[in-house]
Design an enzyme around this catalytic site. Sequence first.
Site, PDB file in Angstrom:
ATOM      1  N   PRO A  24     -11.619  96.121  -1.428  1.00 30.23           N
ATOM      2  CA  PRO A  24     -11.354  95.360  -2.329  1.00 30.23           C
ATOM      3  C   PRO A  24     -10.524  94.715  -1.486  1.00 30.23           C
ATOM      4  CG  PRO A  24     -11.241  97.150  -3.409  1.00 30.23           C
ATOM      5  CD  PRO A  24     -11.912  97.492  -1.832  1.00 30.23           C
ATOM      6  N   CYS A 106      -3.639 101.141  -4.229  1.00 28.91           N
ATOM      7  CA  CYS A 106      -2.326 100.512  -3.013  1.00 28.91           C
ATOM      8  C   CYS A 106      -0.894 100.558  -3.964  1.00 28.91           C
ATOM      9  CB  CYS A 106      -2.341  98.915  -4.824  1.00 28.91           C
ATOM     10  SG  CYS A 106      -1.672  97.798  -3.699  1.00 28.91           S
ATOM     11  N   LYS A 145     -10.690 105.135  -6.488  1.00 29.24           N
ATOM     12  CA  LYS A 145     -10.267 104.692  -4.630  1.00 29.24           C
ATOM     13  C   LYS A 145      -9.197 104.991  -4.206  1.00 29.24           C
ATOM     14  CE  LYS A 145     -10.253 101.427  -0.842  1.00 29.24           C
ATOM     15  NZ  LYS A 145      -9.278 101.359  -0.565  1.00 29.24           N
ATOM     16  N   HIS A 177      -9.368 106.396   1.061  1.00 28.59           N
ATOM     17  CA  HIS A 177      -8.910 105.873   2.215  1.00 28.59           C
ATOM     18  C   HIS A 177      -8.024 106.909   2.644  1.00 28.59           C
ATOM     19  CE1 HIS A 177      -5.855 102.332   3.801  1.00 28.59           C
ATOM     20  NE2 HIS A 177      -6.200 103.922   4.182  1.00 28.59           N
ATOM     21  N   ASN A 217     -12.810 105.411   4.346  1.00 25.62           N
ATOM     22  CA  ASN A 217     -11.839 104.330   3.934  1.00 25.62           C
ATOM     23  C   ASN A 217     -10.856 104.471   5.240  1.00 25.62           C
ATOM     24  OD1 ASN A 217      -9.831 102.107   2.168  1.00 25.62           O
ATOM     25  ND2 ASN A 217     -11.192 101.471   4.146  1.00 25.62           N
ATOM     26  N   GLY A 218     -10.547 103.167   5.424  1.00 24.21           N
ATOM     27  CA  GLY A 218      -9.479 103.757   6.332  1.00 24.21           C
ATOM     28  C   GLY A 218      -9.525 103.311   8.435  1.00 24.21           C
ATOM     29  N   GLY A 239     -12.689  97.783   6.021  1.00 22.88           N
ATOM     30  CA  GLY A 239     -11.099  96.814   5.228  1.00 22.88           C
ATOM     31  C   GLY A 239     -10.741  95.424   6.196  1.00 22.88           C
TER      32      GLY A 239
END
Length: 338
Positions: A24, A106, A145, A177, A217-218, A239
């Site tokens: 996202p 985030c 997440k 992440h 992720n990352g 992403g």
Amino acid sequence: MKSQVSQKVDSNIMPINRTFSIAPMLDWTDKHYRYFARLMSSQTLLYTEMVTTGAILHGRGDYLGYNQEEHPLALQLGGSNPTDLAACAKLAAERGYDEVNLNVGCPSDRVQNGRFGACLMAEPELVAECVSAMKQVVDIPVTVKTRIGIDEQDSYEFLTQLIDTVHAAGCEEFTIHARKAWLQGLSPKENREIPPLDYERVYQLKRDYPRLNISINGGVKTLDECKTHLQQLDGVMVGREAYQNPYIIAEVDQQLCGIDAPILSRDEVLEKLLPYIEAHLKQGGRLNHISRHIIGLYQGEVGSRIWRRYISENAHKQGAGIEVITQARAAMDDIVSL
């Protein structure tokens, strides 16, 4: 073309393939980008931009709209009030979303001021309460997440405390992440680049929690890197690379998911997208609502700079139509023929 009005469908009955997903990304992964991505891969799990509970419950627009072609599709929610999150999750399930994902990663100031995002890592009991409230009202998966840590709270024990607590509330799927977040002193962009990646910590998490579905992720840029991570984990979330170099998605089904299907060329992807663009324009939409997402389609190809420049200079103009796209593509061929 199918109706763009989202209705409840039976797709969420089927298990979701979590091998490859697109992260996202605020202002990027809107419904137009997701439609574009779906043309290249039937298996990729797509995520909405993060949507706050306040926007859904009190905003004037429809923050849950999508194209039916986008399935499998997950809604990412931002919030920390269990009652509000449950209400939004129920609405998402009624609208046919295949998954609801809670943002616990985030690091932006705006998100922190709303007491959600990465700062929630410091409140695992609250995250668990949020997950539990959502799971009580929906049958679709409720996932989380998160990061590997925040500020000075970045030990493996800190991460596993969150996982233990939230798993006890019924969460079975986590996307990690592989960077910690600094809640003060770094911008969201810097938080995606400066804290070092620690893939091994995510691998260790999967070894210690083998029954959980763990995606990473990352910093992932190629399908070969995805294959390396998939030797250790259940899924990979990509992403920025999937946005800036979107044609990476075109071989996901074949290389990562074992699907025997033809790989579309870049031109074939564009040809399939043109009717969607035309429909959007007929409904009163602007060309640059969609064209901004396809600027990277020809990245690395001869003439790609011409493609990007032509669209950037013309798609935003009042009355710009489909001819901007076709002329940009023709301009590439002109360069090749010189």
